[in-house]
Scaffold this active site. Structure first.
Site, PDB file in Angstrom:
ATOM      1  N   SER A 131       0.759  -0.989  -0.095  1.00 34.66           N
ATOM      2  CA  SER A 131       0.232  -0.129   0.103  1.00 34.66           C
ATOM      3  C   SER A 131       0.928   1.509  -0.016  1.00 34.66           C
ATOM      4  CB  SER A 131      -0.792   0.023   1.079  1.00 34.66           C
ATOM      5  OG  SER A 131      -0.162  -0.072   2.348  1.00 34.66           O
ATOM      6  N   TYR A 163      11.954   2.079   1.085  1.00 34.52           N
ATOM      7  CA  TYR A 163      11.119   0.961   1.061  1.00 34.52           C
ATOM      8  C   TYR A 163       9.900   1.513  -0.009  1.00 34.52           C
ATOM      9  CZ  TYR A 163       7.679  -3.088   1.216  1.00 34.52           C
ATOM     10  OH  TYR A 163       6.874  -3.839   1.004  1.00 34.52           O
TER      11      TYR A 163
END
Length: 243
Positions: A142, A155
């Site tokens: 997400s 990330y």
């Protein structure tokens, strides 16, 4: 049952969590599954369990940060099966840290694990996917749709890159009959998430998170859709917000 009968599936991150659940779902529906991960001993256990349930599974130990491992994997699949119907890209590395604190070594590790390795594997298997008008699934996060200031900038950058690769690939290979699906997940009950909760100093309650089997069910449902349509994105989040 049998929706993927005699199809060849290559699933990365198949030793645990989401990749394991997807691989076992494929096998239960008739696919012959190549289990890909770095941990051979764990893959052997997954393969044994799959065979015990009547499925067909092959251990394909590979580290996707190593180009030679990717080449060997592609050669093995080519020689053993001659084509691929299903490719699932799952797994990778998550390292948290602010822009000030996170190191370039951590950046490089996540890049090679989460972006370059998947890109190289897609390149290597694309001719085999074209032969069978295959399907590609990118298990994403997400954070690729809504980054946050939680120390996950590196990330998030990798997952944004993976999203771009998937979207570009879809435009390139749809004319060849290949479908490409991206799955954007919230927190899921996996070993990696357990480690993240421990690092955050919070109690890990997996029953409040997405379950790996939830993801596997959604993926297999989307891939079973008739070829008159294509699911391009699925977004899944935990029903109960516990973080």
């Amino acid at each position: 049952m049998g929706c993927f009968q005699n199809q060849i599936a290559v699933v990365t991150g198949a030793s645990s969590g989401i990749g394991r659940a997807i691989a076992m779902d494929f096998a239960s529906q008739g696919a012959e599954v190549c289990l890909v991960s770095r941990r051979r001993e764990v893959l052997e256990l997954v393969a044994q369990e799959t065979r015990a349930k009547g499925g067909r599974a092959h251990v394909c130990c590979a580290d996707l940060t190593r180009g030679e491992d990717i080449d060997t994997l592609a050669t093995t699949v080519q020689q053993s099966f001659g084509g691929v119907e299903l490719l699932v890209l799952c797994g990778g590395v998550m390292v948290l840290g602010t822009t000030e604190q996170a190191t370039l070594d951590q950046f490089d590790l996540q890049y090679h694990s989460n972006v370059r390795g998947y890109y190289a594997l897609v390149q290597a298997l694309l001719p085999l996917l074209r032969r069978r008008q295959g399907q590609v699934v990118f298990i994403n996060s997400s954070v690729a749709t809504r980054p946050s200031a939680s120390g996950g900038g590196q990330y998030a950058a990798m997952q944004y890159a993976l999203r771009a690769i998937a979207d570009s690939l879809r435009d390139e290979v749809n004319p060849d009959g290949i479908r490409v699906l991206s799955v954007y997940l919230g927190r899921t009950a996996t070993p990696r998430m357990a480690a993240l909760f421990e690092k955050e100093g919070r109690a890990y309650r997996p029953e409040l998170l997405i379950q790996p089997q939830d993801v596997a069910t959604m993926v297999t449902m989307a891939l079973r859709l008739p070829r008159t349509a294509e699911v391009t994105e699925i977004r899944i989040r935990p029903m109960t917000k516990s973080y």
